[in-house]
Design an enzyme around this catalytic site. Structure first.
Site, PDB file in Angstrom:
ATOM      1  CB  THR A 107       6.600  44.657 -55.964  1.00 53.59           C
ATOM      2  OG1 THR A 107       7.432  44.954 -57.080  1.00 53.59           O
ATOM      3  CG2 THR A 107       7.360  43.852 -55.088  1.00 53.59           C
ATOM      4  N   GLY A 132       5.291  52.697 -54.549  1.00 51.58           N
ATOM      5  CA  GLY A 132       5.824  53.836 -53.884  1.00 51.58           C
ATOM      6  C   GLY A 132       4.344  54.812 -53.975  1.00 51.58           C
ATOM      7  CD  GLU A 156      11.581  50.229 -62.447  1.00 50.32           C
ATOM      8  OE1 GLU A 156      11.264  50.779 -61.686  1.00 50.32           O
ATOM      9  OE2 GLU A 156      11.226  49.266 -63.109  1.00 50.32           O
TER      10      GLU A 156
END
Ligand SMILES: CCCCCCC/C=C/C(=O)SCCNC(=O)CCNC(=O)[C@H](O)C(C)(C)COP(=O)(O)OP(=O)(O)OC[C@H]1O[C@@H](n2cnc3c(N)ncnc32)[C@H](O)[C@@H]1OP(=O)(O)O
Ligand code: FAD
Length: 616
Positions: free
Chosen positions: A96, A135, A379
């Protein structure tokens, strides 16, 4: 929030005794709880191992490892997986960007192949290209899989994955050309430092492009096996694993907390002259919680179905047979959306069903809710994924209508639509054949009517992309109906195969019936729309649905006990195994930082009060 005064095992009590109202609920179980726990774990041995290992905390590290295991060559897997498994590196998944999360074709990070040096040069050429959200990127990760547009001799080959080291393994300092940091406060997800990443002429060796299916040869020749979307396969794999690891667990925990609390909490008089009633004895409380409990079991079995399909598809893909990929993508996308949405709504219902104490952080419910909410977004944002499922449904419906073969999960699209629901009384609606056929009817109707609208628009001269956009609301409905039909059908087929002893099949049949009838009861318009069911039949559904609440209520506590969460993993003053709710709320509140001496009095209240006093 610090864990205090909790028993380490799901059957223990550090406070010495189990609340009698909760204890009495465990005397009347109609089935063997230990056997149901074993069923959920996949066998008694798996239960033993799980209890021994405990809740292993998974870093996002797994998404990094998943990328390499599904997209990496054997050589790359052999090199990187052991390093990650032994935590000799910490991995992240950088796809992303600030400007794009959904539309992957629009990603702007570039990877240009330099044949002279046999390297890829990676750049994030503008602010919108900056990786944003990955993350563990903020402070922890040393390596990441970067998804970038591959360029060879000036030609773009689309999105590909590259392993990039971003921090030193010696002193954790950022590598040359790397700028990275944390994206700041979020609604939850405090366990992960989501970060940003800028790349400026970062060079990685040719061997760092994950190349199980796509490869750049030393002379710059590009070779690919399977569809170009194979580089999206990590997402398919994670969409399925996150359902069981993250989302279902959250709903099961919320059901455990709210159900145990609902037999300890007594409030108001149900029967005049008697003591206050357990709130779970109110039909409305049952109607809040028990359908969520049924959904938790339904989606557990849906996940088994999905996992089996994935394993079968992955074995075929390993043999370079990609035929199952479209069905796998459609089902994983649809169920990721449907199950995350349902579980998020279910956790919120459990929170609100606990009144004021549910709103306390000490209940454990607010943090479950704010964390699971993210699963509707990450996701693959849910709407987008449902549209992917719908795209597959429309294609298969057209193929089935033309008499062509279609994948197993959509063969029903060619079935003859039944005119009317055959149910004659409320008991008929406890028949899986009756309610499964009802769900199938709605799924066919929504897909076929939307396909017809799409065709009419295009034949009337509307551009294909405009026609599609004008149908997207109904396409989402069709995708949801497809998934609900599959979930109900799968639950019923699973129950059919269960062992009859130990009362397991009987209670699972009640839950399957409740899951199916709750879906009809709460979405009755879809079943009444074309007269498939009548108003009288909908009254029968309501009657059977409400009857089931009273039946399942008796087993509510054993059904959540079977999830077998330790008090430590529940981390809830309302949901502990011993039901000593009030004692824990008081103890935990006293130990809360908000009860430590605060500077507020000296700095603000004292001057204010003294100032006011001096004026009196
Ligand atoms: C368990 C751990 C806990 C998790 C913690 C949180 C971790 C979070 C991580 C992340 O969030 S990682 C980033 C996630 N990002 C996304 O999911 C992005 C979502 N967007 C997409 O997947 C794609 O952009 C899109 C929406 C599918 C559209 O892609 P594209 O524009 O390229 O394709 P289309 O034109 O729509 O379709 C073309 C064609 O491709 C097929 N297809 C698309 N995706 C896949 C896939 N994943 N697998 C297989 N096939 C795919 C699609 O079906 C079309 O096929 P045809 O219809 O043309 O045959
Ligand atoms: C907690 C968390 C963890 C994350 N972890 C990671 C990670 O580790 N690695 C990583 O790479 N990413 C990660 N992400 C990012 C995540 O994958 C994206 O946020 C997600 O894919 C959604 O993309 P977006 O944010 O661009 O939303 P957008 O796509 O901008 O969505 C905004 C709205 O636009 C709508 N929309 C967009 N396109 C269309 C369309 N074609 N048709 C109809 N409606 C449309 C959507 O439905 C939505 O309502 C994480 C996100 C969160 C919240």
């Amino acid at each position: 929030m610090a864990l205090l005064e909790t028993s380490k095992h799901s059957q223990g009590s550090v406070l010495g005794s189990v609340n009698p109202d909760l204890a009495s609920e465990r005397q009347t179980a109609s089935f063997c709880v230990e056997k149901l726990t074993a069923l959920l774990d996949g066998g008694a041995e798996q239960t033993r191992i799980r209890r021994a290992v405990g809740d292993v905390a998974f870093l996002l590290h797994r998404v990094f490892m998943r990328s390499i295991s599904v997209l990496g060559s054997d050589k790359q897997v052999a090199k990187w997986i052991p390093l990650a498994t032994q935590h000799r590196l910490i991995g992240s998944y950088a796809q992303t960007e600030l400007g794009h999360g959904t539309y992957l074709q629009g990603l702007e990070t570039t990877a240009v192949f330099d044949t002279a040096t046999q390297e890829f040069i990676l750049n994030t050429p503008k602010i919108s290209a900056m990786k944003w959200w990955p993350g563990d990127m903020g402070r922890s990760a040393t390596h990441t899989v970067v998804f970038a547009q591959l360029y060879i001799h000036g030609k773009c080959y689309g999105i590909h994955p590259f392993i990039v080291q971003i921090r030193s393994l010696q002193d954790h300092s950022l590598c040359p050309g790397i700028t990275a940091g944390d994206i700041g406060p979020k609604m939850n997800f405090e366990h992960t430092d989501n970060g940003y990443l800028l790349l400026k002429n970062v060079r990685v060796p040719r061997e760092n492009m994950l190349s199980k299916f796509c490869e750049v040869r030393p002379d710059g020749t590009y070779v690919r096996q399977g569809s170009q979307k194979i580089n999206y396969f990590t997402m398919t794999a994670v969409r399925i694993s996150l359902i069981s690891d993250e989302v279902l667990t959250a709903l099961m925990k919320a059901c455990t907390i709210a159900t145990r609390y609902s037999v300890v909490r007594r409030q108001s008089k149900l029967k005049p002259g008697e003591q206050e009633a357990k709130i779970l004895d109110y039909q409305t409380q049952q109607e809040k919680l028990l359908p969520q409990l049924a959904a938790a079991y339904a989606f557990h079995f849906t996940n088994d179905y999905l996992q089996e399909l994935f394993n079968r598809g992955y074995r075929e893909i390993q043999k370079k047979n990609f035929d199952m990929l479209p069905e796998l993508h459609a089902l994983s996308s649809g169920f990721k959306a449907v199950i995350t949405q349902h579980c998020t709504a279910g956790v919120e219902i459990c929170l609100r069903a606990c009144g004021g104490h549910g709103y306390s952080l000490l209940s454990g419910l607010p943090s479950l809710y704010t964390k699971i909410l993210a699963s509707c977004i990450y996701e693959g944002e849910n709407t987008i994924l449902l549209l992917q499922t719908a795209r597959f449904l429309i294609k298969c419906f057209m193929a089935a209508s033309a008499g062509q073969p279609v994948p197993p999960s959509v063969t029903y699209l060619a079935a003859v639509k039944h005119g009317k629901c055959p149910a004659k009384n409320k008991v008929d609606f406890l028949s899986p054949d009756i309610y499964t056929e009802a769900y199938q009817h709605v799924a066919i109707r929504l897909t076929s009517s939307t396909a017809a609208k799409l065709q009419d628009l295009i034949q009337s001269g509307v551009k294909k992309y405009d026609a599609w956009n004008q149908c997207t609301v109904q396409l989402v409905q069709a995708a949801k109906a497809h998934c609900h039909y599959i979930a109900v059908k799968n639950f019923a087929e699973t129950v059919e195969k269960l062992e009859t002893k130990a009362g397991i099949q009987k209670i699972m049949k009640h839950l399957c019936d409740l899951f199916a009838l709750h879906g009809i009861f709460s979405n009755s318009g879809a079943f009444l729309h074309d007269g498939y069911t009548s108003a009288a039949q909908m009254d029968m559904v309501t009657a059977s649905y409400l009857d089931l609440l009273a039946v399942i209520r008796k087993d509510a506590v054993p059904l959540v006990d079977a999830f077998d969460f330790t008090d430590q993993s529940l981390n809830s003053a309302l949901g502990s195994y011993d039901g000593q709710v009030y004692q824990r709320l008081y103890e935990w509140a006293q130990k809360s930082p908000t009860n430590q001496m605060s500077p507020a009095y000296e700095r603000y209240l004292k001057p204010l009060l003294h100032n006011t006093l001096s004026k009196l």
